[in-house]
Design a protein around this motif. Structure first.
Motif, mmCIF file in Angstrom:
data_model
loop_
_atom_site.group_PDB
_atom_site.id
_atom_site.type_symbol
_atom_site.label_atom_id
_atom_site.label_comp_id
_atom_site.label_asym_id
_atom_site.label_seq_id
_atom_site.Cartn_x
_atom_site.Cartn_y
_atom_site.Cartn_z
ATOM 1 N N LYS A 195 -38.298 -10.155 36.172
ATOM 2 C CA LYS A 195 -37.894 -9.524 34.923
ATOM 3 C C LYS A 195 -37.997 -8.004 35.027
ATOM 4 C CE LYS A 195 -38.079 -13.678 32.893
ATOM 5 N NZ LYS A 195 -38.603 -14.504 33.990
ATOM 6 N N VAL B 74 -40.250 -9.196 27.707
ATOM 7 C CA VAL B 74 -39.056 -9.272 28.550
ATOM 8 C C VAL B 74 -37.935 -8.409 27.972
ATOM 9 C CG1 VAL B 74 -37.260 -10.783 29.467
ATOM 10 C CG2 VAL B 74 -39.645 -11.560 29.407
ATOM 11 N N TYR C 83 -33.662 -10.163 32.419
ATOM 12 C CA TYR C 83 -34.171 -11.239 33.279
ATOM 13 C C TYR C 83 -33.109 -11.664 34.282
ATOM 14 C CZ TYR C 83 -31.775 -14.594 30.092
ATOM 15 O OH TYR C 83 -30.853 -15.284 29.349
#
Length: 380
Positions: free
Chosen positions: A203, A224, A227
């Motif tokens: 990520k 995140v 990704y």
């Protein structure tokens, strides 16, 4: 404070004794053990038209990883667990890093990303990304450090539990134009992690400088930011705020296909489902990929004053140039700015110069007698 100072002294003693494991599987020993006494003091570049003039700012660095500027002074992180302060007069001061759990330097892991806090001049605070061991496994964490007289001492943990390994640890840290901290993570050798939004591996992460999740992150409550990454080792922003990242492509067969991506919040960059020219609904293709082997293995990147990206490459052993305004077609070679210095780990741009770290002592290079070095190239 006494305990921290004792730990700092112990860390310094361990550093001087070379107690940190730092070589790749099957790699040669570090240069102090292998470099012949009569080896040339400097690795000279081959004759090449248009090669950028360069100067050597520091020598005999220990697997350096990241560059930061503190006024006219430069700071360089070293994978075994230290930070080197390089003065404009060429002076070098190396201080150990004191963190708990300690730095686990093995293969591609160790003390990696390093970035100064925006208020470093007042607080002496920096951020670092390092590998550690817990419960028989390798992990990565992000911490705040304070520069003290004898050492860089951990002030607090921002984030831990990032899957780690001897390979694919990511590790780049940078303060974005929004004031948030961005961290790149590798897939830790487990490809499926990259597509799992509940896993921090594979990520690009975005966090506040006190370790919180920004309210406007693309996935609520999650660090995140993007990704589907295999192993991002470089991030940079243009003056307009466009974010770019460099990423390692697959190993083995087919190999190659190293990438440069324009990073979008919430974007899925496809690994391991797609790479190269392959496409899949909902996955963002790269702006550029290097095609079939040999790989270039891009690491740190920086934006030059003309808006082009400068890319430090490991396997490619060159400082390369990619212009997003006139992108190089996939599979074609990028223009070279400088080559002939071995493996290159990081690059930073300032006042018309590119500052570059060699990485020939990382266990995969062929170190010269003065490796590793901090070089400064004059840009056109």
């Amino acid at each position: 404070m006494f305990v921290w100072k004792m730990l700092a002294l112990l860390a310094a003693a361990g550093l001087a004794g070379g107690c940190f494991a730092r070589e790749e599987p099957g790699a040669a020993p570090p240069p102090a053990a292998t470099a012949p006494a009569d080896e040339a003091a400097e690795r000279e570049p081959p004759e090449a038209e248009g090669e950028a003039p360069y100067a050597v700012l520091a020598e005999k660095l220990r697997t350096p990883w990241a560059i930061a500027f503190d006024g006219e002074t430069m700071l360089v992180s070293e994978r075994e667990g230290s930070v080197v302060r390089i003065g404009p007069d060429g002076s070098i001061v190396r201080k150990p890093v004191v963190v708990k759990p300690g730095v686990a330097a093995s293969g591609e892991s160790g003390f990696l990303g390093f970035a100064l806090a925006p208020d470093f001049a007042e607080t002496k605070t920096a951020f670092a990304y390092h590998t550690y061991e817990a419960n028989g496994r390798m992990w990565n964490r992000i911490v705040a450090l304070e520069e003290q007289e004898e050492a860089w001492v951990e002030k607090g943990e921002l984030l831990s539990g990032i899957p780690g390994s001897r390979i694919h640890d990511g590790g780049r840290l940078a303060i974005g134009p929004d004031g948030h901290l961005y961290a790149t993570t590798g897939d830790a050798g487990e490809e499926a992690y990259a597509q799992d939004l509940n896993n921090l591996a594979g990520k690009i992460l975005r966090l506040t400088t006190d370790g919180g999740v920004p309210a406007d992150n693309p996935f609520p409550g999650s660090y995140v930011y993007s990704y589907g990454h295999r192993n991002v080792q470089g991030v940079a922003w243009t003056a307009e705020g466009v974010m770019y990242a460099s990423e390692h492509g697959p190993s083995g067969d087919p190999g190659g296909h190293d990438e440069i991506n324009a990073v979008e919040a919430g974007g899925n960059y496809g690994w391991p489902d797609v790479y190269g020219d392959a496409k899949k609904n909902g996955m963002i293709p790269p702006l550029y990929h290097s095609g079939e082997p040999p790989a270039i293995a891009p690491s740190g990147i920086a934006v030059a004053e003309d808006g082009a990206l400068l890319v430090a490459t490991l396997r490619g052993e060159a400082l390369l140039r990619f212009d997003p305004a006139r992108p190089t077609p996939a599979g074609e070679s990028l223009d070279g700015v400088a080559r002939g210095y071995g493996r290159l780990r990081d690059v930073a741009v300032r006042d018309g110069y590119a500052y570059v770290l060699t990485n020939n002592t990382d266990g995969r290079g062929t170190p010269g007698a003065t490796d590793d070095r901090l070089l400064r190239f004059e840009l056109p």
